[in-house]
Design an enzyme around this catalytic site. Structure first.
Site, PDB file in Angstrom:
ATOM      1  N   GLY A  12       0.559  -1.619  -0.360  1.00 34.37           N
ATOM      2  CA  GLY A  12       0.406  -0.101  -0.642  1.00 34.37           C
ATOM      3  C   GLY A  12       0.458   1.300   0.120  1.00 34.37           C
ATOM      4  O   GLY A  12       0.231   2.061   0.298  1.00 34.37           O
ATOM      5  N   ASN A  14       1.257   2.852  -2.576  1.00 28.90           N
ATOM      6  CA  ASN A  14       0.797   4.097  -3.515  1.00 28.90           C
ATOM      7  C   ASN A  14      -0.139   4.740  -2.956  1.00 28.90           C
ATOM      8  O   ASN A  14      -0.480   5.619  -3.226  1.00 28.90           O
ATOM      9  CB  ASN A  14       0.570   3.601  -4.986  1.00 28.90           C
ATOM     10  CG  ASN A  14       2.206   3.636  -5.723  1.00 28.90           C
ATOM     11  OD1 ASN A  14       2.349   4.412  -6.192  1.00 28.90           O
ATOM     12  ND2 ASN A  14       2.436   1.921  -6.236  1.00 28.90           N
ATOM     13  N   ARG A  87      -6.371  -8.861  -7.911  1.00 27.12           N
ATOM     14  CA  ARG A  87      -7.428 -10.155  -8.166  1.00 27.12           C
ATOM     15  C   ARG A  87      -8.372  -9.269  -9.977  1.00 27.12           C
ATOM     16  O   ARG A  87      -8.259  -8.114 -10.332  1.00 27.12           O
ATOM     17  CB  ARG A  87      -8.475  -9.842  -7.544  1.00 27.12           C
ATOM     18  CG  ARG A  87      -8.245 -10.641  -6.308  1.00 27.12           C
ATOM     19  CD  ARG A  87      -9.108 -11.364  -5.197  1.00 27.12           C
ATOM     20  NE  ARG A  87     -10.397 -12.179  -6.662  1.00 27.12           N
ATOM     21  CZ  ARG A  87     -10.052 -13.887  -6.729  1.00 27.12           C
ATOM     22  NH1 ARG A  87      -8.946 -14.131  -5.737  1.00 27.12           N
ATOM     23  NH2 ARG A  87     -10.995 -14.398  -7.134  1.00 27.12           N
ATOM     24  N   ASN A 103      -5.988   1.882 -13.192  1.00 28.04           N
ATOM     25  CA  ASN A 103      -5.282   1.380 -12.673  1.00 28.04           C
ATOM     26  C   ASN A 103      -3.635   1.605 -13.271  1.00 28.04           C
ATOM     27  O   ASN A 103      -3.792   2.034 -13.873  1.00 28.04           O
ATOM     28  CB  ASN A 103      -5.272  -0.022 -13.394  1.00 28.04           C
ATOM     29  CG  ASN A 103      -4.480  -1.105 -12.407  1.00 28.04           C
ATOM     30  OD1 ASN A 103      -3.963  -1.215 -11.453  1.00 28.04           O
ATOM     31  ND2 ASN A 103      -3.307  -2.154 -13.349  1.00 28.04           N
ATOM     32  N   HIS A 105       0.726   0.400 -13.298  1.00 27.32           N
ATOM     33  CA  HIS A 105       1.526  -0.699 -13.872  1.00 27.32           C
ATOM     34  C   HIS A 105       2.435  -1.055 -14.054  1.00 27.32           C
ATOM     35  O   HIS A 105       2.727   0.037 -14.844  1.00 27.32           O
ATOM     36  CB  HIS A 105       0.835  -1.806 -15.339  1.00 27.32           C
ATOM     37  CG  HIS A 105       1.183  -3.053 -15.060  1.00 27.32           C
ATOM     38  ND1 HIS A 105       0.652  -4.126 -14.577  1.00 27.32           N
ATOM     39  CD2 HIS A 105       2.021  -3.248 -16.130  1.00 27.32           C
ATOM     40  CE1 HIS A 105       1.363  -5.088 -15.190  1.00 27.32           C
ATOM     41  NE2 HIS A 105       2.313  -4.594 -16.178  1.00 27.32           N
TER      42      HIS A 105
HETATM   43  C1  GRF Z   1       3.346  -1.353  -8.110  1.00 27.48           C
HETATM   44  O1  GRF Z   1       4.777  -1.100  -8.421  1.00 27.48           O
HETATM   45  C2  GRF Z   1       1.953  -1.291  -8.928  1.00 27.48           C
HETATM   46  O2  GRF Z   1       2.278   0.006  -9.991  1.00 27.48           O
HETATM   47  C3  GRF Z   1       1.716  -1.970  -8.961  1.00 27.48           C
HETATM   48  O3  GRF Z   1       1.934  -2.939  -8.031  1.00 27.48           O
HETATM   49  C4  GRF Z   1       2.539  -2.383  -7.171  1.00 27.48           C
HETATM   50  C5  GRF Z   1       1.779  -1.686  -6.157  1.00 27.48           C
HETATM   51  O4  GRF Z   1       3.300  -1.269  -4.513  1.00 27.48           O
HETATM   52  N1  GRF Z   1       0.233  -2.495  -9.753  1.00 27.48           N
HETATM   53  P1  GRF Z   1       2.915  -0.916  -3.193  1.00 27.48           P
HETATM   54  O5  GRF Z   1       1.793  -1.444  -2.742  1.00 27.48           O
HETATM   55  O6  GRF Z   1       1.284   0.446  -3.681  1.00 27.48           O
HETATM   56  O7  GRF Z   1       3.666  -0.447  -2.443  1.00 27.48           O
END
Ligand code: GRF
Length: 190
Positions: A12, A14, A87, A103, A105
């Site tokens: 988490g 991000n 998911r 999303n 990625h």
């Molecule tokens: C990130 O690299 C995002 O791009 C991918 O999953 C990762 C999540 O990282 N979809 P965090 O849980 O936010 O540290």
């Protein structure tokens, strides 16, 4: 006030970055974080920030999408933001939030996307292939994994001594920079 929801399965970081960005003076509130895992690190991060989190089990995500939609509607959610949510999103949820679900990625989609391409697996594959650059893609969620319309893409250069870990770190920094801005732009906020 724009209410957004974050969907997260992992650490988490991000999600935390998005909350810190918007809760310091923008008209955007992270109203809830939905997870499919009660042991995900995102719960502790959100508890510290005073953001509500809810765990809905995998069976709910795959067979009772109306329960997910009800949680979102109850909070008047305008935009759904996936941040490390592992998911596939049920088609009913995709339809309910068409053009309102993003999303992020950690690759330059369409490269290194799709089934099995998540987290460290992506960075390992990129390095193993001898790529000279990688990056981050923010896109709308559609019914095909990692294939929705791209909103923004940014690149990083891969150095000669790059490892999957160092690439992951570079990419995380890029994510913290571009995801809040892409969310704001999608909400129509300058
Ligand atoms: C990130 O690299 C995002 O791009 C991918 O999953 C990762 C999540 O990282 N979809 P965090 O849980 O936010 O540290």
């Amino acid at each position: 006030m724009h209410n957004i929801a974050i969907l997260a399965s992992g650490s988490g970081s991000n999600a935390e970055n998005i909350v810190r960005f918007f809760h310091s003076g923008h008209d955007v509130r992270v109203a809830v974080v939905l997870s499919n895992r009660s042991d995900a690190g995102v719960h502790d991060r959100m508890n510290r920030l005073g953001v509500e989190t809810i765990t809905l089990g995998n069976d709910i995500w795959s067979t009772h999408p109306a329960e997910v939609i009800a949680e979102l509607q109850a909070r008047d959610i305008e935009l759904v933001v996936l941040a490390g949510f592992l998911r596939k999103i049920h088609p009913d949820i995709v339809t309910a939030y068409q053009g309102r679900m993003l999303n992020i990625h950690p690759s330059l989609l369409p490269a290194y996307g799709g089934k099995g391409m998540y987290g460290h697996h992506i960075h390992e594959a990129v390095i193993a292939a001898g790529e000279r650059e990688s990056g981050v893609t923010v896109h709308f969620v559609s019914n095909e994994m990692d294939k929705g319309r791209i909103i923004v893409q940014e690149r990083v250069t891969i150095s000669d001594d790059e490892t999957p870990d160092s690439l992951e770190e570079k990419i995380h920094h890029l994510e913290y920079n571009i995801y809040p801005r892409a969310i704001a732009a999608t909400l129509g906020i300058k």
